[in-house]
Structures are given as C-alpha cells and as structure tokens.
Design a protein around this motif. Structure first.
Motif, PDB file in Angstrom:
ATOM      1  N   GLU A   1      -6.658  -1.284 -10.849  1.00  0.00           N
ATOM      2  CA  GLU A   1      -7.538  -2.045 -11.738  1.00  0.00           C
ATOM      3  C   GLU A   1      -8.364  -1.155 -12.674  1.00  0.00           C
ATOM      4  OE1 GLU A   1      -9.541  -1.162  -7.877  1.00  0.00           O
ATOM      5  OE2 GLU A   1      -7.656  -2.123  -8.374  1.00  0.00           O
ATOM      6  N   ASP A   2      -8.502   0.130 -12.330  1.00  0.00           N
ATOM      7  CA  ASP A   2      -9.220   1.075 -13.184  1.00  0.00           C
ATOM      8  C   ASP A   2      -8.287   1.855 -14.104  1.00  0.00           C
ATOM      9  OD1 ASP A   2     -11.705   0.382 -12.058  1.00  0.00           O
ATOM     10  OD2 ASP A   2     -11.375   1.750 -10.373  1.00  0.00           O
ATOM     11  N   GLY A   3      -7.012   1.515 -14.106  1.00  0.00           N
ATOM     12  CA  GLY A   3      -6.055   2.164 -14.983  1.00  0.00           C
ATOM     13  C   GLY A   3      -5.445   3.452 -14.434  1.00  0.00           C
ATOM     14  N   ARG A   4      -5.773   3.796 -13.196  1.00  0.00           N
ATOM     15  CA  ARG A   4      -5.216   5.014 -12.602  1.00  0.00           C
ATOM     16  C   ARG A   4      -3.800   4.755 -12.102  1.00  0.00           C
ATOM     17  NH1 ARG A   4     -10.833   5.756  -9.933  1.00  0.00           N
ATOM     18  NH2 ARG A   4     -10.007   3.996  -8.774  1.00  0.00           N
ATOM     19  N   GLN A   5      -2.970   5.749 -12.281  1.00  0.00           N
ATOM     20  CA  GLN A   5      -1.573   5.638 -11.898  1.00  0.00           C
ATOM     21  C   GLN A   5      -1.429   5.566 -10.380  1.00  0.00           C
ATOM     22  OE1 GLN A   5       0.988   9.107 -12.547  1.00  0.00           O
ATOM     23  NE2 GLN A   5       2.452   7.725 -13.528  1.00  0.00           N
ATOM     24  N   LEU A   6      -0.585   4.647  -9.914  1.00  0.00           N
ATOM     25  CA  LEU A   6      -0.231   4.526  -8.503  1.00  0.00           C
ATOM     26  C   LEU A   6       1.161   5.108  -8.316  1.00  0.00           C
ATOM     27  CD1 LEU A   6      -1.375   0.848  -7.864  1.00  0.00           C
ATOM     28  CD2 LEU A   6      -2.646   2.949  -7.383  1.00  0.00           C
ATOM     29  N   ILE A   7       1.391   5.700  -7.162  1.00  0.00           N
ATOM     30  CA  ILE A   7       2.700   6.282  -6.871  1.00  0.00           C
ATOM     31  C   ILE A   7       3.256   5.611  -5.626  1.00  0.00           C
ATOM     32  CG2 ILE A   7       3.977   8.388  -6.348  1.00  0.00           C
ATOM     33  CD1 ILE A   7       1.620   9.938  -7.662  1.00  0.00           C
ATOM     34  N   SER A   8       4.460   5.080  -5.745  1.00  0.00           N
ATOM     35  CA  SER A   8       5.150   4.427  -4.628  1.00  0.00           C
ATOM     36  C   SER A   8       6.498   5.096  -4.422  1.00  0.00           C
ATOM     37  CB  SER A   8       5.392   2.951  -4.928  1.00  0.00           C
ATOM     38  OG  SER A   8       4.188   2.277  -5.174  1.00  0.00           O
ATOM     39  N   ILE A   9       6.995   5.013  -3.211  1.00  0.00           N
ATOM     40  CA  ILE A   9       8.353   5.475  -2.936  1.00  0.00           C
ATOM     41  C   ILE A   9       9.243   4.243  -2.926  1.00  0.00           C
ATOM     42  CG2 ILE A   9       9.908   6.556  -1.270  1.00  0.00           C
ATOM     43  CD1 ILE A   9       7.546   8.232  -0.307  1.00  0.00           C
ATOM     44  N   ARG A  10      10.289   4.289  -3.708  1.00  0.00           N
ATOM     45  CA  ARG A  10      11.275   3.214  -3.771  1.00  0.00           C
ATOM     46  C   ARG A  10      12.605   3.757  -3.260  1.00  0.00           C
ATOM     47  NH1 ARG A  10       7.375  -0.217  -4.452  1.00  0.00           N
ATOM     48  NH2 ARG A  10       6.491  -0.334  -6.526  1.00  0.00           N
ATOM     49  N   TYR A  11      13.499   2.859  -2.902  1.00  0.00           N
ATOM     50  CA  TYR A  11      14.809   3.292  -2.427  1.00  0.00           C
ATOM     51  C   TYR A  11      15.883   2.344  -2.914  1.00  0.00           C
ATOM     52  CZ  TYR A  11      13.776  -0.208   1.114  1.00  0.00           C
ATOM     53  OH  TYR A  11      13.436  -1.371   1.742  1.00  0.00           O
ATOM     54  N   GLY A  12      17.097   2.902  -3.029  1.00  0.00           N
ATOM     55  CA  GLY A  12      18.270   2.128  -3.413  1.00  0.00           C
ATOM     56  C   GLY A  12      19.114   1.817  -2.183  1.00  0.00           C
ATOM     57  N   ASP A  13      20.365   1.429  -2.421  1.00  0.00           N
ATOM     58  CA  ASP A  13      21.252   1.042  -1.325  1.00  0.00           C
ATOM     59  C   ASP A  13      21.488   2.172  -0.322  1.00  0.00           C
ATOM     60  OD1 ASP A  13      21.470  -1.490  -2.398  1.00  0.00           O
ATOM     61  OD2 ASP A  13      23.384  -1.086  -3.401  1.00  0.00           O
TER      62      ASP A  13
ATOM     63  N   MET B   1       5.567   5.342   7.614  1.00  0.00           N
ATOM     64  CA  MET B   1       4.899   4.791   6.449  1.00  0.00           C
ATOM     65  C   MET B   1       5.875   3.760   5.897  1.00  0.00           C
ATOM     66  SD  MET B   1       3.570   6.849   3.085  1.00  0.00           S
ATOM     67  CE  MET B   1       5.210   7.523   2.807  1.00  0.00           C
ATOM     68  N   LEU B   2       5.727   2.524   6.347  1.00  0.00           N
ATOM     69  CA  LEU B   2       6.688   1.491   5.976  1.00  0.00           C
ATOM     70  C   LEU B   2       6.738   1.339   4.461  1.00  0.00           C
ATOM     71  CD1 LEU B   2       5.874  -1.100   8.748  1.00  0.00           C
ATOM     72  CD2 LEU B   2       7.938   0.303   8.563  1.00  0.00           C
ATOM     73  N   LEU B   3       7.896   1.595   3.891  1.00  0.00           N
ATOM     74  CA  LEU B   3       8.075   1.535   2.440  1.00  0.00           C
ATOM     75  C   LEU B   3       8.275   0.115   1.946  1.00  0.00           C
ATOM     76  CD1 LEU B   3      10.484   4.587   1.984  1.00  0.00           C
ATOM     77  CD2 LEU B   3       7.979   4.527   1.832  1.00  0.00           C
ATOM     78  N   ASP B   4       8.494  -0.793   2.880  1.00  0.00           N
ATOM     79  CA  ASP B   4       8.807  -2.174   2.538  1.00  0.00           C
ATOM     80  C   ASP B   4       8.443  -3.007   3.767  1.00  0.00           C
ATOM     81  OD1 ASP B   4      10.537  -4.531   2.791  1.00  0.00           O
ATOM     82  OD2 ASP B   4      11.660  -3.770   1.100  1.00  0.00           O
ATOM     83  N   PRO B   5       7.775  -4.142   3.595  1.00  0.00           N
ATOM     84  CA  PRO B   5       7.414  -4.961   4.767  1.00  0.00           C
ATOM     85  C   PRO B   5       8.605  -5.340   5.634  1.00  0.00           C
ATOM     86  CG  PRO B   5       6.326  -5.786   2.790  1.00  0.00           C
ATOM     87  CD  PRO B   5       7.289  -4.721   2.342  1.00  0.00           C
ATOM     88  N   GLY B   6       9.784  -5.482   5.033  1.00  0.00           N
ATOM     89  CA  GLY B   6      10.978  -5.839   5.794  1.00  0.00           C
ATOM     90  C   GLY B   6      11.429  -4.757   6.755  1.00  0.00           C
ATOM     91  N   LEU B   7      10.981  -3.535   6.542  1.00  0.00           N
ATOM     92  CA  LEU B   7      11.396  -2.444   7.437  1.00  0.00           C
ATOM     93  C   LEU B   7      10.787  -2.572   8.832  1.00  0.00           C
ATOM     94  CD1 LEU B   7      11.412   0.598   5.009  1.00  0.00           C
ATOM     95  CD2 LEU B   7      13.375  -0.565   6.035  1.00  0.00           C
ATOM     96  N   LEU B   8       9.633  -3.204   8.951  1.00  0.00           N
ATOM     97  CA  LEU B   8       9.071  -3.420  10.284  1.00  0.00           C
ATOM     98  C   LEU B   8      10.016  -4.281  11.105  1.00  0.00           C
ATOM     99  CD1 LEU B   8       6.902  -3.027  12.398  1.00  0.00           C
ATOM    100  CD2 LEU B   8       5.686  -4.978  11.401  1.00  0.00           C
ATOM    101  N   GLU B   9      10.584  -5.299  10.487  1.00  0.00           N
ATOM    102  CA  GLU B   9      11.551  -6.150  11.188  1.00  0.00           C
ATOM    103  C   GLU B   9      12.775  -5.351  11.622  1.00  0.00           C
ATOM    104  OE1 GLU B   9      12.774  -9.194  13.270  1.00  0.00           O
ATOM    105  OE2 GLU B   9      10.869  -9.200  12.200  1.00  0.00           O
ATOM    106  N   GLU B  10      13.244  -4.432  10.774  1.00  0.00           N
ATOM    107  CA  GLU B  10      14.370  -3.553  11.149  1.00  0.00           C
ATOM    108  C   GLU B  10      14.009  -2.733  12.376  1.00  0.00           C
ATOM    109  OE1 GLU B  10      17.425  -3.372  10.040  1.00  0.00           O
ATOM    110  OE2 GLU B  10      17.267  -4.514   8.177  1.00  0.00           O
ATOM    111  N   TRP B  11      12.810  -2.148  12.363  1.00  0.00           N
ATOM    112  CA  TRP B  11      12.364  -1.351  13.515  1.00  0.00           C
ATOM    113  C   TRP B  11      12.300  -2.199  14.781  1.00  0.00           C
ATOM    114  CZ3 TRP B  11      12.215   3.591  14.463  1.00  0.00           C
ATOM    115  CH2 TRP B  11      12.048   4.501  13.420  1.00  0.00           C
ATOM    116  N   LEU B  12      11.664  -3.367  14.685  1.00  0.00           N
ATOM    117  CA  LEU B  12      11.500  -4.215  15.870  1.00  0.00           C
ATOM    118  C   LEU B  12      12.839  -4.705  16.406  1.00  0.00           C
ATOM    119  CD1 LEU B  12       8.270  -6.167  14.897  1.00  0.00           C
ATOM    120  CD2 LEU B  12       8.498  -4.179  16.424  1.00  0.00           C
ATOM    121  N   GLN B  13      13.765  -4.994  15.517  1.00  0.00           N
ATOM    122  CA  GLN B  13      15.106  -5.400  15.954  1.00  0.00           C
ATOM    123  C   GLN B  13      15.792  -4.236  16.671  1.00  0.00           C
ATOM    124  OE1 GLN B  13      17.552  -7.043  12.859  1.00  0.00           O
ATOM    125  NE2 GLN B  13      19.390  -7.006  14.109  1.00  0.00           N
TER     126      GLN B  13
END
Length: 172
Positions: free
Chosen positions: A77-89, A117-129
């Motif tokens: 909200e203050d205009g500062r750059q955010l850095i995220s890790i993304r992944y492909g297939d 550091m869960l990169l995606d909320p769906g990864l928790l489900e992968e771990w729990l499964q």
C-alpha cells in the motif's frame, strides 16, 4: 549387511511454516538439540539448493518460469516492491515430490522437523495428504511487527523471501 529394522509406528513431524527470517531454522535446530529423540531436519532451502540453476529464478535460470522464479510485480500500500516465489509445472512437481519424500521418512519411523514456507495455500493440503497416518504438529512461525533483522534480511507477510519488505531491505 545389517538386520532388517521393523518400525512399529510412524515418526512424529513438527511442521514449521512462516515467512523468510521468521526464525524457523533457528527453532528447528533448537528442537533437534533439545529433543530426547532424534529429529531429522528438512527445509524449503534444502529443496531449493537441489534445483539446477537453469530452473531457478533466483540465479537467473532461463527455465525458471517452469521451475521457480521471483516475482517482483506487486507492491504494498506504500508503493514498496513485494517479492514472491512463483513456480511452474516443473516446480510444482518438485514440491509435491519433496512432500512425498519427507513423508516417507516419517512413515518409516523417523521424526522430522520441517522448515517450510508454503508458496501456495494448496501446498498445505499436499503436505497433509502425504503425511496421512503420521502425527503432525503444525506450527505457524510469525514475526512480531513488520521488520526483523534475521539472516535472510526480508520480512515477508506471506509466500516468499522478503515478500512484504521494501525492495531496498529497509524497514519503515
């Protein structure tokens, strides 16, 4: 050759999830040191260190859009750059395989402390499964406030190293 070892029960898993520099690795190492039983350590950085450079965006890999890459397209909200890790297939396949590999250690009777550091909320489900049938203690590791001076230098709000922190590393 040694005798075959039978495991009467799966090991225990302590699953630490939090942003970069939140103290997960320090906590994981303390658990290993203080526990009366051995805990193996596995961290997301362990996985990233195994990824070939051409598949990793942090090192400028030309296949990083299929593997892992840094995304600097968002701002707070203050205009500062955010850095995220993304992944492909390919990155997703690697993440899911890592979950299964670590789960196998626990299913075979090893205690494991996971520094994630869960990169995606769906990864928790992968771990729990993957960890189905294993006693898992989920621990959220959070920073008090927005800034901390941890080893990684970033103070994410979610997702990736430094996500939520100003791009110049300063704190408001």
């Amino acid at each position: 050759m040694g005798a075959s070892v039978q495991h009467d029960r799966p090991g225990h898993v302590i699953f630490l999830n939090g942003t970069s520099s939140a103290g997960k690795t320090t906590l994981a190492r303390a658990i290993q040191e203080e526990s009366d039983e051995p805990y193996l350590y596995w961290g997301i950085d362990t996985l990233f260190s195994m990824v070939p450079e051409k598949w990793a965006g942090a090192r400028g890999g030309h296949l990083s859009f299929e593997g892992f890459r840094y995304d600097r397209s968002e701002h707070d909200e203050d205009g500062r750059q955010l850095i995220s890790i993304r992944y492909g297939d390919v990155g997703r396949r690697i993440l899911v395989a890592a979950c299964a590999s670590v789960a196998k250690l626990a299913l075979k009777g090893c205690n494991v402390v996971i520094d994630e550091m869960l990169l995606d909320p769906g990864l928790l489900e992968e771990w729990l499964q993957a960890l189905s049938g294993v006693e898992v203690c989920l621990v959220g590791v959070v920073l008090p406030g927005r800034c901390a001076g941890g080893a990684g230098g970033g103070t994410g709000q979610s997702g990736g190293p430094g996500e939520g922190a100003p791009a110049d590393g300063s704190c408001p």
